[in-house]
Design a protein around this motif. Structure first.
Motif, PDB file in Angstrom:
ATOM      1  N   ASP A   1      40.306  25.390  40.549  1.00 24.76           N
ATOM      2  CA  ASP A   1      41.416  26.287  40.216  1.00 24.76           C
ATOM      3  C   ASP A   1      40.916  27.544  39.515  1.00 24.76           C
ATOM      4  OD1 ASP A   1      43.126  24.452  41.313  1.00 24.76           O
ATOM      5  OD2 ASP A   1      43.638  23.524  39.382  1.00 24.76           O
ATOM      6  N   LEU A   2      39.989  27.336  38.579  1.00 23.48           N
ATOM      7  CA  LEU A   2      39.420  28.479  37.865  1.00 23.48           C
ATOM      8  C   LEU A   2      38.582  29.339  38.806  1.00 23.48           C
ATOM      9  CD1 LEU A   2      38.351  26.741  34.560  1.00 23.48           C
ATOM     10  CD2 LEU A   2      40.222  28.360  34.857  1.00 23.48           C
ATOM     11  N   GLN A   3      37.875  28.695  39.731  1.00 23.23           N
ATOM     12  CA  GLN A   3      37.082  29.445  40.699  1.00 23.23           C
ATOM     13  C   GLN A   3      37.963  30.423  41.465  1.00 23.23           C
ATOM     14  OE1 GLN A   3      34.990  26.913  43.414  1.00 23.23           O
ATOM     15  NE2 GLN A   3      33.575  26.136  41.866  1.00 23.23           N
ATOM     16  N   HIS A   4      39.087  29.953  41.920  1.00 19.68           N
ATOM     17  CA  HIS A   4      40.003  30.801  42.688  1.00 19.68           C
ATOM     18  C   HIS A   4      40.454  32.005  41.860  1.00 19.68           C
ATOM     19  CE1 HIS A   4      43.014  31.989  45.574  1.00 19.68           C
ATOM     20  NE2 HIS A   4      43.937  31.942  44.623  1.00 19.68           N
ATOM     21  N   ASP A   5      40.858  31.761  40.613  1.00 18.72           N
ATOM     22  CA  ASP A   5      41.334  32.841  39.750  1.00 18.72           C
ATOM     23  C   ASP A   5      40.236  33.871  39.476  1.00 18.72           C
ATOM     24  OD1 ASP A   5      43.741  31.523  39.673  1.00 18.72           O
ATOM     25  OD2 ASP A   5      43.364  30.587  37.713  1.00 18.72           O
ATOM     26  N   TYR A   6      39.052  33.360  39.132  1.00 16.25           N
ATOM     27  CA  TYR A   6      37.962  34.275  38.796  1.00 16.25           C
ATOM     28  C   TYR A   6      37.423  35.010  40.024  1.00 16.25           C
ATOM     29  CZ  TYR A   6      37.769  32.647  33.987  1.00 16.25           C
ATOM     30  OH  TYR A   6      38.072  32.368  32.679  1.00 16.25           O
ATOM     31  N   LEU A   7      37.395  34.346  41.171  1.00 21.63           N
ATOM     32  CA  LEU A   7      36.960  35.033  42.395  1.00 21.63           C
ATOM     33  C   LEU A   7      37.917  36.157  42.752  1.00 21.63           C
ATOM     34  CD1 LEU A   7      35.634  32.132  44.640  1.00 21.63           C
ATOM     35  CD2 LEU A   7      34.327  34.040  43.691  1.00 21.63           C
ATOM     36  N   TYR A   8      39.205  35.946  42.519  1.00 19.60           N
ATOM     37  CA  TYR A   8      40.196  37.001  42.764  1.00 19.60           C
ATOM     38  C   TYR A   8      39.905  38.205  41.852  1.00 19.60           C
ATOM     39  CZ  TYR A   8      44.596  39.500  43.031  1.00 19.60           C
ATOM     40  OH  TYR A   8      45.529  40.483  43.188  1.00 19.60           O
ATOM     41  N   GLU A   9      39.648  37.927  40.572  1.00 18.01           N
ATOM     42  CA  GLU A   9      39.322  39.009  39.635  1.00 18.01           C
ATOM     43  C   GLU A   9      38.037  39.714  40.048  1.00 18.01           C
ATOM     44  OE1 GLU A   9      39.468  38.575  35.331  1.00 18.01           O
ATOM     45  OE2 GLU A   9      40.678  36.767  35.652  1.00 18.01           O
ATOM     46  N   LEU A  10      37.059  38.949  40.496  1.00 18.55           N
ATOM     47  CA  LEU A  10      35.775  39.516  40.908  1.00 18.55           C
ATOM     48  C   LEU A  10      35.937  40.413  42.123  1.00 18.55           C
ATOM     49  CD1 LEU A  10      32.704  39.509  40.378  1.00 18.55           C
ATOM     50  CD2 LEU A  10      32.548  37.577  41.929  1.00 18.55           C
ATOM     51  N   ARG A  11      36.750  39.996  43.058  1.00 16.03           N
ATOM     52  CA  ARG A  11      36.972  40.813  44.282  1.00 16.03           C
ATOM     53  C   ARG A  11      37.748  42.091  43.985  1.00 16.03           C
ATOM     54  NH1 ARG A  11      37.727  35.489  46.766  1.00 16.03           N
ATOM     55  NH2 ARG A  11      35.770  35.021  47.823  1.00 16.03           N
ATOM     56  N   GLU A  12      38.472  42.113  42.876  1.00 11.07           N
ATOM     57  CA  GLU A  12      39.215  43.316  42.477  1.00 11.07           C
ATOM     58  C   GLU A  12      38.270  44.418  41.965  1.00 11.07           C
ATOM     59  OE1 GLU A  12      42.702  43.984  42.539  1.00 11.07           O
ATOM     60  OE2 GLU A  12      42.582  42.274  43.901  1.00 11.07           O
ATOM     61  N   LEU A  13      37.089  44.024  41.535  1.00 10.91           N
ATOM     62  CA  LEU A  13      36.129  45.003  41.032  1.00 10.91           C
ATOM     63  C   LEU A  13      35.496  45.761  42.194  1.00 10.91           C
ATOM     64  CD1 LEU A  13      34.280  42.960  38.275  1.00 10.91           C
ATOM     65  CD2 LEU A  13      35.915  44.801  37.925  1.00 10.91           C
ATOM     66  N   PRO A  14      35.334  47.076  42.046  1.00  8.37           N
ATOM     67  CA  PRO A  14      34.700  47.853  43.119  1.00  8.37           C
ATOM     68  C   PRO A  14      33.228  47.507  43.262  1.00  8.37           C
ATOM     69  CG  PRO A  14      35.209  49.252  41.241  1.00  8.37           C
ATOM     70  CD  PRO A  14      35.765  47.898  40.932  1.00  8.37           C
ATOM     71  N   ARG A  15      32.753  47.597  44.478  1.00  7.45           N
ATOM     72  CA  ARG A  15      31.321  47.340  44.741  1.00  7.45           C
ATOM     73  C   ARG A  15      30.655  48.583  45.227  1.00  7.45           C
ATOM     74  NH1 ARG A  15      28.865  41.868  45.026  1.00  7.45           N
ATOM     75  NH2 ARG A  15      30.438  40.612  44.099  1.00  7.45           N
TER      76      ARG A  15
END
Length: 158
Positions: free
Chosen positions: A144-158
């Motif tokens: 569950d935490l993986q999903h939340d944090y991956l969403y936040e990570l994908r929001e960051l520009p690369r």
């Protein structure tokens, strides 16, 4: 003088009285700022992880606000210092979510700090390394935490 190993220290601590251990801890805290910070975390902050994370996030944001942006050299140097401090605060906490949360906050604050960072290869490499580290740390968390944090990570520009 060669320092004792952790196993040797653990065995020796078992033979000490409560008063001796208290004196040793206070003496240890006198010598280095990091020892005091760790002792402060263990005594006052360990039971309130959310407030600790919020406090460190505020500190990170304040450090970014205080950066001297007159020359890019100072910006690079300051960002590296902030990252070092962030990692130091991460080491104090045994909670894995704390590490991910603080690194995400650092990356988010860093990338939105200045457009000059995006033009610097060294700063973008530092940013990318932190993103890779976050990805690796997220894998160790609950689904569950993986999903939340991956969403936040994908929001960051690369």
């Amino acid at each position: 003088m060669k320092p004792a190993t952790a196993v040797q220290l653990r065995k020796e601590v078992k033979f000490r009285s409560k008063e001796e251990l208290e004196a040793l801890c206070l003496r240890l805290a006198r010598f280095k700022k990091e020892n005091k910070e760790l002792l402060t975390y263990l005594l006052f902050e360990a039971d309130h992880e959310d407030s600790y994370v919020a406090e460190v996030k505020d500190h990170i944001s304040a450090q970014f606000d205080a950066i001297n942006a007159a020359k890019f050299y100072y910006v690079k140097k300051s960002i590296r210092k902030i990252l070092r401090e962030t990692k130091k605060y991460i080491r104090y906490s045994p909670v894995k979510e704390t590490e991910v949360t603080l690194l995400l906050h650092f990356c988010e604050t860093m990338i939105h700090f200045s457009s000059s960072i995006k033009r610097s290869k060294t700063m973008m490499a530092l940013y990318e390394r932190q993103l890779q580290l976050i990805e690796k740390k997220i894998e160790d968390l609950h689904e569950d935490l993986q999903h939340d944090y991956l969403y936040e990570l994908r929001e960051l520009p690369r």
